[in-house]
Design an enzyme around this catalytic site. Structure first.
Site, short mmCIF file in Angstrom:
data_model
loop_
_atom_site.label_atom_id
_atom_site.label_comp_id
_atom_site.label_asym_id
_atom_site.label_seq_id
_atom_site.Cartn_x
_atom_site.Cartn_y
_atom_site.Cartn_z
CE LYS A 280 -4.38 -1.83 1.29
NZ LYS A 280 -5.43 -2.03 2.28
NE ARG B 292 -7.81 -8.19 0.50
CZ ARG B 292 -7.35 -7.46 -0.50
NH1 ARG B 292 -6.30 -6.67 -0.34
NH2 ARG B 292 -7.94 -7.51 -1.68
N1 HH2 Z 1 -7.51 -3.66 0.80
C1 HH2 Z 1 -7.86 -3.70 -0.52
C2 HH2 Z 1 -8.97 -4.44 -0.94
N2 HH2 Z 1 -9.70 -5.15 -0.06
N3 HH2 Z 1 -10.10 -5.87 2.15
C3 HH2 Z 1 -9.79 -5.83 3.45
N4 HH2 Z 1 -10.51 -6.52 4.32
N5 HH2 Z 1 -8.73 -5.10 3.93
C4 HH2 Z 1 -7.95 -4.37 3.10
O1 HH2 Z 1 -7.02 -3.70 3.59
C5 HH2 Z 1 -8.24 -4.38 1.69
C6 HH2 Z 1 -9.36 -5.14 1.25
C7 HH2 Z 1 -7.05 -2.93 -1.50
O2 HH2 Z 1 -6.03 -3.72 -2.04
P1 HH2 Z 1 -6.09 -4.46 -3.46
O3 HH2 Z 1 -7.20 -5.48 -3.49
O4 HH2 Z 1 -4.78 -5.02 -3.77
O5 HH2 Z 1 -6.36 -3.31 -4.49
P2 HH2 Z 1 -7.64 -2.85 -5.29
O6 HH2 Z 1 -8.65 -2.38 -4.30
O7 HH2 Z 1 -7.14 -1.74 -6.19
O8 HH2 Z 1 -8.18 -4.02 -6.08
#
Ligand code: HH2
Length: 276
Positions: free
Chosen positions: A216, A255
């Site tokens: 992040k 995660r």
């Molecule tokens: N962060 C993201 C997405 N889902 N869910 C939980 N529970 N906690 C988190 O910190 C979290 C999440 C963002 O990361 P990522 O899925 O890699 O990116 P994007 O939202 O651009 O798909």
């Protein structure tokens, strides 16, 4: 195993699988169904306990995706990963998407809006699945525009306690109500650091606590600067460091995009905490 099935004595590793064109880290890489399933297979072989499948990016500035499109992206992938024996979590804030994916074999709902959809709590209670409730200030389109709190730790705590009560009142047992402070969701670097420093507050509630810090932007900003953050591909060590400290503070689910490295790090941490 206890509760929904979280491992005992070690944290669970939740591997991220974004079936999206625009996610900040892996966007576009796993849009094709076969590529997504292959990535899930790799993460499971590397030791992922859970595969978190999402069809809508929540990165700052992201637009919402219509239900039909989100379902088109994720439903078959969920079904195929469940069929090969993976424990699937569906990363969605839409009750209709959650219901279809639970029917397709998902065992966990990861809801970044913490029951923002009024039907979500009923869908989860009826399916007897685990649900992750995450704190977010505002929505992805605008959340990083000057977020303000009086006391970020207290506000996030109160929000999550309110949402957890709703889940428990609707019949979801505490062990299946996971809480997540939502690192990067409407928070500055300082807000994220405060929340990570005070994770013990959430751990003390008895709910399983999940943390998502992988790659992040706050890690990039701490390694570089606010104006010139280290790029995503330079954030692995920072990710592992933050995840490790979080686990030492009692976080139960991590995660992450970096499954292999996280599993190896946890193995060493486990060995060190078991030694005489
Ligand atoms: N962060 C993201 C997405 N889902 N869910 C939980 N529970 N906690 C988190 O910190 C979290 C999440 C963002 O990361 P990522 O899925 O890699 O990116 P994007 O939202 O651009 O798909």
């Amino acid at each position: 195993m206890n509760g929904w099935g979280l491992p005992v004595g070690r944290p669970a590793v939740m591997g991220v699988l974004n079936v999206t064109p625009d996610s900040f880290s892996d966007g576009g890489r796993f849009l094709h169904e076969d590529a997504a399933v292959a990535r899930a297979e790799t993460m499971l072989a590397e030791g992922a306990d859970i595969v978190d499948i999402g069809g809508e990016s929540t990165r700052p500035g992201a637009e919402s995706v219509p239900i039909e499109e989100e379902l088109r992206r994720v439903r078959n992938v969920v079904a195929r990963v469940a069929r090969i024996g993976g424990t699937v979590s569906i990363d969605t804030s839409k009750a209709e998407v959650a219901r279809a994916c639970l029917e397709a074999g998902a065992k966990i709902v990861n809801d970044v809006t913490a029951l923002g959809d009024p039907d979500m709590v009923r869908v989860c209670a009826e399916a007897r699945c685990a649900v992750c409730l995450m704190h977010m200030k505002g929505d992805p389109r605008t959340m990083q525009t000057d977020p303000q709190y009086q006391d970020v730790v207290q506000e996030v705590f109160e929000f999550l306690m309110t949402k957890a009560s709703i889940a428990e009142e609707n019949g979801i047992p505490r062990r299946d109500v996971w809480l997540d402070p939502g690192i990067g969701f409407g928070k500055t670097v300082a807000h994220n650091l405060s929340l990570l420093t005070h994770l013990d507050r959430l751990v003390a509630t008895g709910h399983p606590i999940l943390i998502g810090v992988s790659m992040k932007s706050f890690i990039g900003k701490l390694l570089g600067s606010e104006e010139d953050p280290a790029p995503v591909y330079e954030r692995l060590e920072g990710t592992l460091a933050v995840q490790t400290v979080a686990v030492m503070k009692g976080v139960r689910i991590v995660r992450t995009h970096a499954v292999k490295e996280t599993v190896r790090t946890h193995r060493l941490l486990h060995a060190m905490t078991q030694a005489d």
